[in-house]
Each structure stands twice: as C-alpha cells, then as structure tokens.
Design a protein around this motif. Structure first.
Motif, short mmCIF file in Angstrom:
data_model
loop_
_atom_site.label_atom_id
_atom_site.label_comp_id
_atom_site.label_asym_id
_atom_site.label_seq_id
_atom_site.Cartn_x
_atom_site.Cartn_y
_atom_site.Cartn_z
N ALA A 7 0.76 -0.99 0.34
CA ALA A 7 0.12 0.46 -0.08
C ALA A 7 0.66 1.20 -0.24
O ALA A 7 0.55 2.03 -0.80
N GLU A 8 2.17 1.26 0.42
CA GLU A 8 2.63 1.92 1.15
C GLU A 8 3.66 2.74 0.08
O GLU A 8 4.01 3.27 -0.64
N ILE A 9 4.06 1.25 -0.89
CA ILE A 9 4.48 1.45 -2.31
C ILE A 9 3.74 2.27 -3.42
O ILE A 9 4.12 2.83 -4.05
N VAL A 10 2.76 1.68 -3.26
CA VAL A 10 1.56 2.66 -4.06
C VAL A 10 1.66 3.94 -4.08
O VAL A 10 2.36 4.88 -5.35
N TRP A 11 1.61 4.99 -2.96
CA TRP A 11 1.61 6.04 -2.59
C TRP A 11 3.23 6.61 -3.15
O TRP A 11 3.13 7.96 -3.33
N GLU A 12 4.07 6.25 -2.38
CA GLU A 12 4.94 6.06 -2.72
C GLU A 12 5.75 6.82 -4.12
O GLU A 12 6.48 7.95 -4.89
N MET A 13 5.06 5.80 -4.54
CA MET A 13 5.06 5.89 -6.37
C MET A 13 5.03 6.90 -7.26
O MET A 13 4.96 6.89 -8.61
N LEU A 14 3.33 6.47 -6.71
CA LEU A 14 2.48 7.81 -6.97
C LEU A 14 3.11 9.07 -7.22
O LEU A 14 3.11 10.19 -7.79
N ARG A 15 3.13 9.49 -6.37
CA ARG A 15 4.30 10.55 -5.64
C ARG A 15 5.32 10.67 -6.22
O ARG A 15 5.39 11.58 -7.12
N HIS A 32 -6.63 -1.69 2.08
CA HIS A 32 -5.44 -1.49 2.93
C HIS A 32 -4.08 -0.64 2.04
O HIS A 32 -3.85 0.20 3.04
N THR A 33 -4.74 0.13 1.08
CA THR A 33 -3.61 1.06 -0.21
C THR A 33 -4.49 2.44 0.26
O THR A 33 -3.70 3.03 0.46
N TYR A 34 -5.94 2.05 0.87
CA TYR A 34 -6.65 3.68 0.71
C TYR A 34 -5.66 3.76 2.21
O TYR A 34 -5.59 5.27 2.77
N HIS A 35 -5.90 3.71 3.57
CA HIS A 35 -5.10 3.55 4.33
C HIS A 35 -3.74 4.79 4.77
O HIS A 35 -3.91 5.27 5.35
N PRO A 36 -2.93 4.17 4.25
CA PRO A 36 -1.36 5.60 4.23
C PRO A 36 -2.11 6.75 3.68
O PRO A 36 -0.33 7.51 3.65
N ARG A 37 -2.87 6.98 2.49
CA ARG A 37 -2.52 7.59 1.47
C ARG A 37 -2.52 9.13 2.15
O ARG A 37 -0.91 9.67 1.74
N ARG A 38 -2.84 9.56 3.35
CA ARG A 38 -2.90 10.86 4.36
C ARG A 38 -1.19 11.36 3.82
O ARG A 38 -0.63 12.36 4.05
N ASP A 39 -0.50 9.85 4.51
CA ASP A 39 1.11 10.89 5.11
C ASP A 39 1.49 10.74 3.41
O ASP A 39 3.05 11.63 3.97
#
Ligand SMILES: Cc1ncc(C[n+]2csc(CCOP(=O)(O)OP(=O)(O)O)c2C)c(N)n1
Length: 578
Positions: A7-15, A32-39
């Motif tokens: 999940a964190e990798i998804v947002w890290e890569m999108l960023r 699971h993927t939504y959970h860390p989004r705001r970080d």
C-alpha cells in the motif's frame, strides 16, 4: 533502504510520478491501499460511481497532458471502471487505474467481490497487470506510467490482490526502464518524406486533416507553419479541435457527419489530403467507397496500425508527427493556392448565410445560440467539456476553441455520462481556467450524482444543461430516418433547478435568448459550482443538428436545414467567426 508495505509503495510511487490527485471509491479489496494515503500528500477525490473516477482521470489527463489516476475496489468497483477505460482507450488518453483484488490464495475461486478485471480489460487497455509479488510492485507502477504516456497514449490497469497490498518489503526505487523499455518514438523514413514532399509540391487543391495526434505530439506550431508555407486549408476532427486556430483564414472547421460544409466539400474536391494524427473514423469519412476520390493521400501517424486501415494511402509515414511535419515543411516549396482558398472561403460564406445564428429565434431558444453565447462570453478561451449527442455536436460546431485550448469530448466511444465527471477532472487539472460542461438531459442523468462531488470539492464547474426533454440525437434520427416514430426517446425529467438546489448548487433556468445571456453572465460571476438549465425545443428543424451526412452517403451529400424553417433573418452577422 526502507521497509514499506505494498500500500505504501503505491503512494510512494505515485508521488514519484508527480501525481497530485487521484479519483476513486474505497472498498474491502482496496482498503489497505487507502489507509496510508494521507501520509503521502496526494489528494483523493471521492466520486460517487467508479465510472466517474475513470472519466475524471481521463478529463484530467486531456486537460493537463499528464497521466490521470483512478482507484477502485475489487469486483463491482473494478467492473464499474470498464466504460471509462474503454472511453480513454478509444481517444488515446493516458490513465492508470489501480484496482483491489481478492487475496492471491483465493484467486480464481469466485471469492467475494472477485472479478477477473485483467481478463475483462485486456482488449481495452494498452496493457494490464495482476501483481502477485510485492517485490514487483514498484517496478510495475513505474512501467505503467511509461506505457500509459509513451507513443500513442492510453489506459493501463494494475490489479492488486489484498495480500500484496499488505505485504512488506524493502522498497527499492526503480531506476530507468525495468521490465518495459519504451520504444523510441518512430521518426520518418527519408523515402516517405521525399514522396510526401513531391505530392505536396504538385498539389493544386490540398487539404490538411488534423486530428488529436497534432495536440498529443505538440505539433500545433508546426501545423500552422505548414499551412502558411503551403497555403493549405485545414479541417479538424472532433478531437482535433484546438489543433489549428479558428480565426486563421485557412481554417475550414470540423469535418464529418455534422461537420462544417466547407470542410466536407473541400475534402471531396481536394486533389491531396494530408492526414495528420487522425484515423479516418467512420463518422469522419462518410461512405468510404465515395471518400475523397480525386485526392492522393498522405497519412502521418505514430501508430502503424492506423496506416491503410480504412482508407488506402499513397504515402504512409509512420512517425511521431512533430518531427515529420517539421521536416516536410522545411523541404516543401512555398506555395499559393489563391483560387482554391477562395473557393473554400465561398463555401464558408455560403453556410454563414444560412446559419441558424442568422435567424431571430422568435422567443424560442435554439441550442446553437446557447453555445454561441457561451463562446461570445468566454472568447474561445474556456475549457469546454461535452457529453454525447446533439449537445456535443452543437458544442463542437459553435464553440470556436482557441488554439491549443482543451476541448474535451468522448469521440471514439461516444460515452453518455462522460461530461460532468470529465469536467471535474479538467477543473482539477486547470484550477485557474473557466470550465464549462455542456450536457444533454439524457447523458446528464447518467452521472448527475457527481454534483455531490462538485460540492464536496468546491469546484467552480459551470454546467450548461441543454434540456430538450428527450434523447435528442436518437430522436433526430427517428424523425429523419425512422418515419418519425419516436421509440423510447421522450424523457420525463426531474426539476433540475430544484435538484441542483438539493445538492447545494446554485442553479438558473433560461427559456429565451435574453434570459440565456443573463444566466451565462451570472454563472460566470459565481465562484462555486453552478448549473444553468436551458429550455430548448424538441420539435421542428431548430431541434436538429445540421448539416448531417446520412449514414452510407458520401461526405458532401449533406442534408441542410431548410432555409425558411428558422424564422426571420437578422440584418448583420451576430456572431464571431467560427
Ligand atoms: C452510454 C450510452 N448509451 C447510449 C448511447 C446512445 N446515444 C447516443 S446520443 C443519445 C441521446 C443523448 O441524449 P441527451 O443526453 O439528452 O443529449 P441530446 O442528444 O439531446 O443533446 C443516445 C441515447 C450512448 N452514446 N451512450
């Protein structure tokens, strides 16, 4: 090195891809993927239906030139994306869709909310992935963005089983291309260029056909330079609007079924067609066996599969458009085609004389006047997003989109319900621009739940709802070609003004030209979302889109509005050139 979950990798890569906003709806399979989004500081727009997430991502991509991102849960969330993905595929729009999937241990067992979304979307994506190993996730996302935007752009889907989202691994940022190496953009072969130059030098009645490829390739300036040097009139496709300035003397307008008569006549009379980043869609050519029979044809396209697909081509140039056009312009001899350009101007003058805008509406409000008033108020600078049907054709005909401004419309798939969610994406892509969604009462009701999204996001999208109380385009065909039998096209509608009010959206209703002008001015002054409902006629000639090339006819066999049907003629031309 850091440890991260999938999940964190998804947002890290999108960023890392520069993504600032994504559109979606959560659910069990993607939680699971939504959970860390705001970080990760990426804005999420909560739409009200996943189809809208794909359309909004698409609208964002078309208005920004960047990749749009949509997120959905497994099963119904994923299948709801399908129409939006197919829409993006047909119009070469780069989006990345991320879907949740059931855990790898139950894949293929008809688990709760399991759908084989990679199987379902195989023919409507450029590429798709089912990621079963978290160690492949970063590279997959990296590649997905490259595939979406490289060459001829298009949609890519990444399906993520829930255990892969949860699994932890060492995060290693992918370097350069990983499993996917983008092919270098094709460049023109010397011989093809030679032959194209030869045909252009010899032509007496050339016409350029400019498609969306001109915009995607960034070849707007190159096209203007080519048209000036070779004195060549330019017709545009629906998605090519904005590729050439409508105020240019050589602008012919839109071609095709509801195209400008000057464009269609010129194509049929031409001795050379120079097709740039377009694909000879059947709505553009009329009957292929009667299409431009006097013309030799040059076709430049980045996608080799488009060359010689529907129309036999004399010189096919497989290349990114910009370098090919620049080279051709460099090599051709300067030309003047006075007689030919004069002829195209006479066609334009003729259709101006018969244009509905020339007629006093006598209390009624013909739809072309509405679009014209929006055009006059915004000077061609607004971002226009359309739905599908008559509203789309009127918007295309009467809104003279300025050069390189986005005109966002579902051309290839013709998806009703596209307008409002795509306008949401376009407004987020261009927060400082004025965005108008021009929609019909039928298509609007396929996505009007997104009014809530407009309010939640406080987006100042202006909705021009052209209410003819019917599925207008289908009804027009029934009137013209099905003995006037109106089968399943009359609509009993809600009170749209009160409906908008219920959502907390400012709304106006306008039934005549003066009221329309006032409502447009009020809508432009308003700072939040606003809806203007325009009451237009359902019966008679002003309710039809003209000209029209009937299915199976040659492109210049256009049916025109009867000159006396629209009421009295105004003295001076009341509109700006289109
Ligand atoms: C999803 C979808 N369903 C059906 C159609 C077929 N269709 C094309 S135009 C049209 C009528 C559209 O009516 P409306 O939205 O009121 O717009 P108008 O033509 O009246 O401007 C229909 C039903 C379509 N294009 N897309």
């Amino acid at each position: 090195m850091m440890r991260k979950t999938g999940a964190e990798i998804v947002w890290e890569m999108l960023r890392r891809e520069g993504v600032e906003v994504v559109f979606g709806i959560p659910g069990g399979g993607i939680m699971h993927t939504y959970h860390p989004r705001r970080d990760y500081g990426i804005h999420h727009v909560l739409v009200r239906h996943e189809q809208s997430a794909a359309h909004a991502a698409d609208g964002y991509a078309r208005a920004s030139g960047r990749v749009g991102v949509a997120i959905a849960t497994s099963g119904p969330g994923a299948t709801n994306l399908v129409t939006g993905i197919a829409t993006a595929m047909m119009d070469s729009s780069p989006i990345v869709c991320i879907t949740g999937q059931v855990g790898t241990s139950v894949l293929g067992t008809d688990a709760f909310q399991e759908a084989d979304i990679t199987g379902i979307t195989l023919p409507i994506t450029k590429h798709n992935y089912l990621v079963t190993d978290v160690d492949e996730l970063a590279a997959t996302i990296h590649d997905a963005f490259r595939i979406a935007r490289s060459g001829r752009p298009g949609p890519v889907l990444i399906d993520l089983p829930s255990d892969v989202q949860r699994a932890e691994t060492e995060f290693v940022p992918p370097k350069g291309a990983t499993t996917y190496t983008p092919r270098p953009l094709p460049t023109p072969g010397a011989e093809a260029i030679e032959r194209a130059v030869e045909l252009i030098d010899r032509a007496h009645r050339p016409v350029v056909l400019a498609g969306r490829g001109v915009l995607l390739s960034g070849a707007v300036d190159e096209l203007a330079a080519f048209a000036d040097k070779t004195d060549t009139p330019v017709a545009v496709t629906l998605l090519g609007k904005g590729a050439f300035s409508p105020s240019h003397r050589r602008y012919l307008g839109m071609m095709g079924m509801h195209g400008h008569p000057a464009a269609n006549h010129a194509i049929q009379e031409a001795d050379l067609l120079i097709a740039l980043g377009m694909r000879f869609d059947d709505r553009v050519i009329g009957n292929p066996t009667m299409y431009a029979l006097q013309a030799r044809k040059i076709h430049i396209d980045i996608d080799a599969a488009e060359l010689n697909k529907v129309i036999p081509i004399d010189v096919a140039v497989h290349s990114d458009l910009r370098p090919a056009l620049a080279e051709i312009t460099d090599r051709v001899r300067p030309k003047r085609h006075e007689e030919w350009v004069d002829r195209t101007e006479r066609w334009r003058a003729q259709s101006r004389a018969h244009d509905l805008l020339r007629h006093r509406p006598n209390g009624a409000l013909p739809a072309p006047h509405i679009v014209h008033e929006i055009f006059a108020a915004t000077g061609g600078e607004a971002v226009i997003v359309t739905d599908v049907g008559q509203n789309q054709m009127w918007a295309a005909q009467y809104y003279a989109t300025e050069c390189a401004r986005p005109f966002v419309s579902s051309g290839g798939l013709g998806t009703m319900g596209f307008g409002l969610p795509a306008a949401i994406g376009a407004q987020l892509a261009r927060p400082d621009d004025e965005v108008w969604a021009i929609v019909g009462d039928g298509g609007f009701q396929m996505s009007l739940h997104e009014l809530a999204t407009l309010v939640q996001e406080d987006l100042p999208v202006r909705i021009a709802l052209i209410n003819n109380h019917c599925l207008g385009m289908v009804r027009q065909w029934q009137t013209m070609f099905y003995d006037g039998r109106h089968e399943a096209t009359d609509l009993v509608n809600p009170d749209f003004v009160r409906l908008a009010d219920a959502y907390g959206i400012e709304a106006h209703r306008a039934a005549g030209l003066d009221a329309a002008r006032t409502a447009i001015a009020d809508a432009r002054r308003h700072r939040g979302p606003v809806l203007v409902e325009f009451e237009v006629v359902r019966e008679g000639e002003p309710s039809h889109v003209y000209p029209m090339v009937p299915a199976g006819a040659a492109l210049d066999a256009m049916i025109h509005r009867s000159p006396t049907a629209a009421g009295s003629t105004l003295e001076g031309p009341p509109w700006t050139e289109r």
